[in-house]
Design a protein around this motif. Structure first.
Motif, PDB file in Angstrom:
ATOM      1  N   PHE A 195       0.828  -1.209   0.000  1.00 48.53           N
ATOM      2  CA  PHE A 195       0.000   0.000   0.000  1.00 48.53           C
ATOM      3  C   PHE A 195       0.861   1.257   0.000  1.00 48.53           C
ATOM      4  O   PHE A 195       1.838   1.368   0.738  1.00 48.53           O
ATOM      5  N   ASP A 196       0.483   2.206  -0.844  1.00 50.88           N
ATOM      6  CA  ASP A 196       1.133   3.516  -0.886  1.00 50.88           C
ATOM      7  C   ASP A 196       0.377   4.431   0.074  1.00 50.88           C
ATOM      8  O   ASP A 196      -0.686   4.956  -0.256  1.00 50.88           O
ATOM      9  N   ALA A 197       0.941   4.623   1.263  1.00 45.40           N
ATOM     10  CA  ALA A 197       0.260   5.390   2.309  1.00 45.40           C
ATOM     11  C   ALA A 197       0.256   6.884   2.033  1.00 45.40           C
ATOM     12  O   ALA A 197      -0.457   7.641   2.700  1.00 45.40           O
ATOM     13  N   VAL A 198       1.038   7.321   1.041  1.00 48.84           N
ATOM     14  CA  VAL A 198       1.104   8.748   0.713  1.00 48.84           C
ATOM     15  C   VAL A 198       0.096   9.110  -0.381  1.00 48.84           C
ATOM     16  O   VAL A 198      -0.578  10.142  -0.311  1.00 48.84           O
ATOM     17  N   SER A 233     -10.596  -0.411   5.754  1.00 44.68           N
ATOM     18  CA  SER A 233     -11.304   0.842   5.477  1.00 44.68           C
ATOM     19  C   SER A 233     -10.324   1.943   5.106  1.00 44.68           C
ATOM     20  O   SER A 233     -10.566   2.709   4.162  1.00 44.68           O
ATOM     21  N   GLN A 234      -9.225   2.022   5.829  1.00 47.01           N
ATOM     22  CA  GLN A 234      -8.244   3.071   5.567  1.00 47.01           C
ATOM     23  C   GLN A 234      -7.666   2.940   4.159  1.00 47.01           C
ATOM     24  O   GLN A 234      -7.552   3.923   3.422  1.00 47.01           O
ATOM     25  N   MET A 235      -7.323   1.704   3.757  1.00 52.29           N
ATOM     26  CA  MET A 235      -6.743   1.506   2.424  1.00 52.29           C
ATOM     27  C   MET A 235      -7.754   1.795   1.319  1.00 52.29           C
ATOM     28  O   MET A 235      -7.439   2.448   0.325  1.00 52.29           O
ATOM     29  N   VAL A 236      -8.980   1.317   1.511  1.00 53.02           N
ATOM     30  CA  VAL A 236     -10.009   1.524   0.490  1.00 53.02           C
ATOM     31  C   VAL A 236     -10.362   3.003   0.365  1.00 53.02           C
ATOM     32  O   VAL A 236     -10.354   3.575  -0.740  1.00 53.02           O
ATOM     33  N   VAL A 237     -10.678   3.630   1.480  1.00 50.49           N
ATOM     34  CA  VAL A 237     -11.125   5.026   1.449  1.00 50.49           C
ATOM     35  C   VAL A 237     -10.045   5.928   0.867  1.00 50.49           C
ATOM     36  O   VAL A 237     -10.317   6.757  -0.016  1.00 50.49           O
ATOM     37  N   PHE A 238      -8.828   5.771   1.338  1.00 48.98           N
ATOM     38  CA  PHE A 238      -7.751   6.648   0.887  1.00 48.98           C
ATOM     39  C   PHE A 238      -7.477   6.464  -0.598  1.00 48.98           C
ATOM     40  O   PHE A 238      -7.303   7.451  -1.340  1.00 48.98           O
ATOM     41  N   THR A 239      -7.458   5.215  -1.063  1.00 47.81           N
ATOM     42  CA  THR A 239      -7.198   4.960  -2.480  1.00 47.81           C
ATOM     43  C   THR A 239      -8.309   5.511  -3.358  1.00 47.81           C
ATOM     44  O   THR A 239      -8.047   6.183  -4.373  1.00 47.81           O
ATOM     45  N   LEU A 240      -9.558   5.256  -2.997  1.00 46.78           N
ATOM     46  CA  LEU A 240     -10.670   5.733  -3.810  1.00 46.78           C
ATOM     47  C   LEU A 240     -10.744   7.255  -3.829  1.00 46.78           C
ATOM     48  O   LEU A 240     -11.067   7.865  -4.858  1.00 46.78           O
ATOM     49  N   ARG A 263       3.497   7.884  -9.475  1.00 47.55           N
ATOM     50  CA  ARG A 263       3.020   7.429  -8.181  1.00 47.55           C
ATOM     51  C   ARG A 263       1.830   8.236  -7.690  1.00 47.55           C
ATOM     52  O   ARG A 263       0.972   7.745  -6.960  1.00 47.55           O
ATOM     53  N   GLU A 264       1.743   9.515  -8.088  1.00 51.69           N
ATOM     54  CA  GLU A 264       0.737  10.439  -7.561  1.00 51.69           C
ATOM     55  C   GLU A 264      -0.608  10.329  -8.257  1.00 51.69           C
ATOM     56  O   GLU A 264      -1.521  11.077  -7.939  1.00 51.69           O
ATOM     57  N   TRP A 265      -0.763   9.471  -9.251  1.00 55.57           N
ATOM     58  CA  TRP A 265      -1.964   9.370 -10.085  1.00 55.57           C
ATOM     59  C   TRP A 265      -2.191  10.632 -10.914  1.00 55.57           C
ATOM     60  O   TRP A 265      -3.307  10.875 -11.391  1.00 55.57           O
ATOM     61  N   ARG A 375      -4.365  19.371  -4.316  1.00 52.09           N
ATOM     62  CA  ARG A 375      -4.021  18.378  -3.285  1.00 52.09           C
ATOM     63  C   ARG A 375      -4.379  18.838  -1.878  1.00 52.09           C
ATOM     64  O   ARG A 375      -4.399  18.035  -0.950  1.00 52.09           O
ATOM     65  N   GLU A 376      -4.634  20.125  -1.713  1.00 52.10           N
ATOM     66  CA  GLU A 376      -5.014  20.619  -0.383  1.00 52.10           C
ATOM     67  C   GLU A 376      -6.517  20.477  -0.124  1.00 52.10           C
ATOM     68  O   GLU A 376      -6.995  20.778   0.966  1.00 52.10           O
TER      69      GLU A 376
END
Length: 681
Positions: A195-198, A233-240, A263-265, A375-376
């Motif tokens: 997982f890319d946490a950033v 939940s954290q991985m799904v929500v953040f990625t989506l 990496r930043e999409w 991004r903000e």
């Protein structure tokens, strides 16, 4: 002078019809010509929306000198990988065996004329040495020389090569079948490590959305163990959220591009594929059902609206792809220079757009801007409704008007049964979650198109282009269509659709099932003989056909009480046990299928139209992705005996079923919700 591709219906093959290369389609005549002339086959596989396929076509296949080398030494065959996924799967694996790395497109191979075994495989080659790659001229000359000098050694090459590929097919498991929940946890742990946490997502660039892995994590969000649920939940929500606000999503027109190069999409590869958007439409729908995040609703609506307006034909079928290029430039249709923006937008609108998309500093794509949300921005609370952001809405509308006057990327108007099955599933889910009749109508039209044009009564066909239906269906055509129709039945019951699902299942079992070892072959038992026959289990850009077949058969078997479907599903998933143990996250769809078998429930609700309302309101709070609910009117006719026998009492009656076993009738919504909560713990 047009070559032998001039009569093709494939837009990709037609792109090569004017080449000086003497291209042939893959057919009996072309293969016989290779044997008769004792020339190796140059097999080139690609698809119409592929940027590097276009580049190689311009640089190499339009070059007269290169064409002469190809014509003199090879029988040259062009294949559309979307029409012939059977060939593409085999030769992508062959590329990996020969090169010890993943392949891609364009895929170029040299095959023996008998047995079609590859002795060389590569992807893109330039006309002259470049990018640390040899010239295509050199590759062709060396491959032709190798065949001349090793003709006798290569004569039996196909036997050993086919054995090497078929060795990758699953074998009967060597131990006990792993616990479904342990497999799920193992997959979650693997995804956590990737997982890319950033920025969200998994792995390194190029970054793909991996919807099947997100669907797996959505099941993990329902875990009774708080730590697992929280992590998922954290991985799904953040990625989506990150994908929703990024350049992977077309912020003006809706719909997702295929993947991100960074990496930043931020910057995508600009082609749009039906299969990506169908899966992401489904994924965002189940995520919105659970989390109620406003931006998810926008993504669902803009994706579905884009599909209906641009990717659905008048007859109802969904088209395949939009090209990455327009005017021979990748992304030109989608990007904006600052000069262009200031020329069409008054300063207040430009300032609002600048703030919303973060248009500060250097442009992000070749001197132009490809839009990403600033991004903000707090994406979880963002509300882009016109009443809330009138200036931003006006700016977007103006830019869409301008963009619609540009030269559009080319459309590949093939209607593929498999990809239509995926989109029917996604569109039906979105219709149900958002209560959108237009999405329901879209899915209905697509099912009708398939039944009218791609169903022969005893088989599905794979492809329809410009009204011409071609190619016997593959496993994915049957499995994805089955799941799509079942999702449609959960959204709006239609007994005719149920009978279609039953017939599709019966033909799939008859034509694809390995009745001895279990599982399903990708090609049917009466398919033409190729180098080998595959029984794939892992996901790639689309879900595993075997996993989809297992889920579809299990859910249909539970709905209809047919034990044959359940036995085939259980036998198939047993076959993939060792593969699941080794790489559960790569087999996300298979892990989901196993979870469905262990924890899933089917609710059959019989009530009249007036009574249905109270049940529907109660069940709207049922958000577990492994619970299927079918609302069947009490006066519905044409039902199988197993369903017709489930008669309702006054006020309506629900039955909770798993496998061939159904519980006692439930006569109140409150009792049903309590029973379902016990089921999924």
């Amino acid at each position: 002078m047009p070559n032998r591709l001039k009569n093709s219906t494939s837009p990709y093959l037609l792109q090569h019809a004017g080449n000086p290369v003497d291209w042939h389609p893959w057919d009996k005549q072309s293969l016989a010509l290779a044997v008769h002339s004792d020339k190796p086959i140059l097999l080139s596989i690609g698809y119409s929306a592929c940027h590097w396929c276009h580049v190689m076509e311009r640089e190499c296949f339009q070059d007269q000198e290169i064409a002469e080398i190809m014509n003199d030494h090879f029988v040259c065959i062009k294949v559309d990988r979307e029409e012939r996924p059977d060939l593409d799967r085999i030769y992508q694996i062959a590329y990996q065996i020969l090169n010890h790395k993943p392949g891609g497109w364009p895929l170029n191979l040299c095959l023996t004329p008998r047995g079609y075994a590859p002795f060389f495989a590569g992807t893109y080659f330039p006309p002259e040495p470049r990018f640390h790659l040899p010239s295509f001229r050199t590759v062709l000359e060396q491959a032709a020389k190798h065949y001349r000098l090793n003709r006798e050694k290569l004569a039996g090459h196909h036997v050993s090569f086919a054995a090497a590929i078929e060795q990758m097919n699953p074998r009967q498991p060597t131990g006990d079948f792993p616990d479904a929940d342990k497999l799920l946890l193992s997959a979650i742990n693997t995804l956590q490590g990737e997982f890319d946490a950033v920025h969200g997502g998994f792995g390194r660039p190029p970054k793909f959305p991996h919807p099947t892995q997100l669907d797996l994590l959505m099941i993990g969000t329902q875990s009774p163990q708080t730590s697992i649920s929280r992590r998922c939940s954290q991985m799904v929500v953040f990625t989506l959220l990150r994908m929703a606000g990024s350049g992977l999503f077309d912020q003006l027109g809706g719909g997702f591009f295929r993947y991100s190069v960074d990496r930043e999409w931020a910057i995508p590869h600009f082609e749009k594929m039906l299969y990506d958007n169908s899966q992401l439409l489904f994924t965002y729908s189940i995520a919105f059902m659970h989390f109620k995040t406003p931006i998810y609703e926008r993504i669902i609506k803009e994706t579905a609206n884009w599909v209906i307006s641009e990717m659905q034909g008048e007859a109802g079928g969904y088209y395949s792809t939009l090209d990455a290029d327009s005017e021979d430039q990748e992304g030109k249709y989608y990007v904006w220079s600052e000069t262009d923006l200031r020329a069409v937008l008054p300063d207040p609108l430009y300032r609002r757009l600048e703030q919303q998309y973060g248009l500060f500093g250097e442009p992000n794509f070749e001197g132009c801007w490809h839009f990403n949300l600033n991004r903000e921005t707090d994406l979880e609370t963002l509300n882009e409704h016109p009443d809330v952001m009138p200036e931003f809405y006006q700016a977007r509308q103006k830019l869409m008007e301008i963009r619609n006057t540009r030269q559009r990327p080319a459309m590949d108007n093939k209607i593929l049964t498999a990809w239509n099955g995926l989109m029917i599933k996604g569109m039906a889910k979105a219709a149900r979650i958002l209560n959108q009749p237009a999405y329901l109508g879209s899915a209905q039209q697509a099912i009708q198109f398939v039944r009218s044009n791609l169903w022969r009564g005893d088989r599905l066909m794979a492809c329809c282009t410009e009204g011409k239906t071609t190619l016997n269906g593959y496993l994915d055509d049957y499995a994805f269509m089955l799941e799509g129709v079942l999702e449609m039945l959960a959204t709006r019951w239609n007994s005719a659709d149920l009978h279609f699902a039953i017939r599709v299942s019966e033909v799939m079992l008859e034509r694809f099932e390995d009745t001895e070892e279990g599982g399903f072959y990708f090609s049917s038992h009466d398919h033409e003989q190729l180098l080998c026959r595959l029984k794939p289990g892992a996901d790639d850009a689309i879900p595993s056909g075997n996993a989809s077949a297992i889920r579809g058969l299990y859910n249909l078997g539970t709905l209809t009480g047919n034990p044959q479907y359940l036995e085939s599903a259980n036998r198939a998933i047993q076959l993939f046990a060792d593969e699941l143990k080794r790489q559960p996250s790569v087999n996300a769809s298979m892990v989901i299928a196993l979870q469905q078998i262990k924890h899933g429930a089917t609710v059959i609700l019989r009530a009249n139209s007036t009574e249905q309302q109270a049940w529907q309101e109660a069940l709207s709070e049922t958000i577990h992705p492994l619970i299927n609910v079918y609302h069947i009117n009490s006066d519905e006719s044409g039902l199988p005996d197993s369903l017709a026998g489930k008669q309702p009492e006054v006020g309506g009656t629900a039955y909770i079923c798993r496998g061939t076993s159904c519980g006692e009738p439930v006569t109140s919504p409150e009792t049903l919700l309590e029973a379902l909560s016990e089921f999924t713990r």
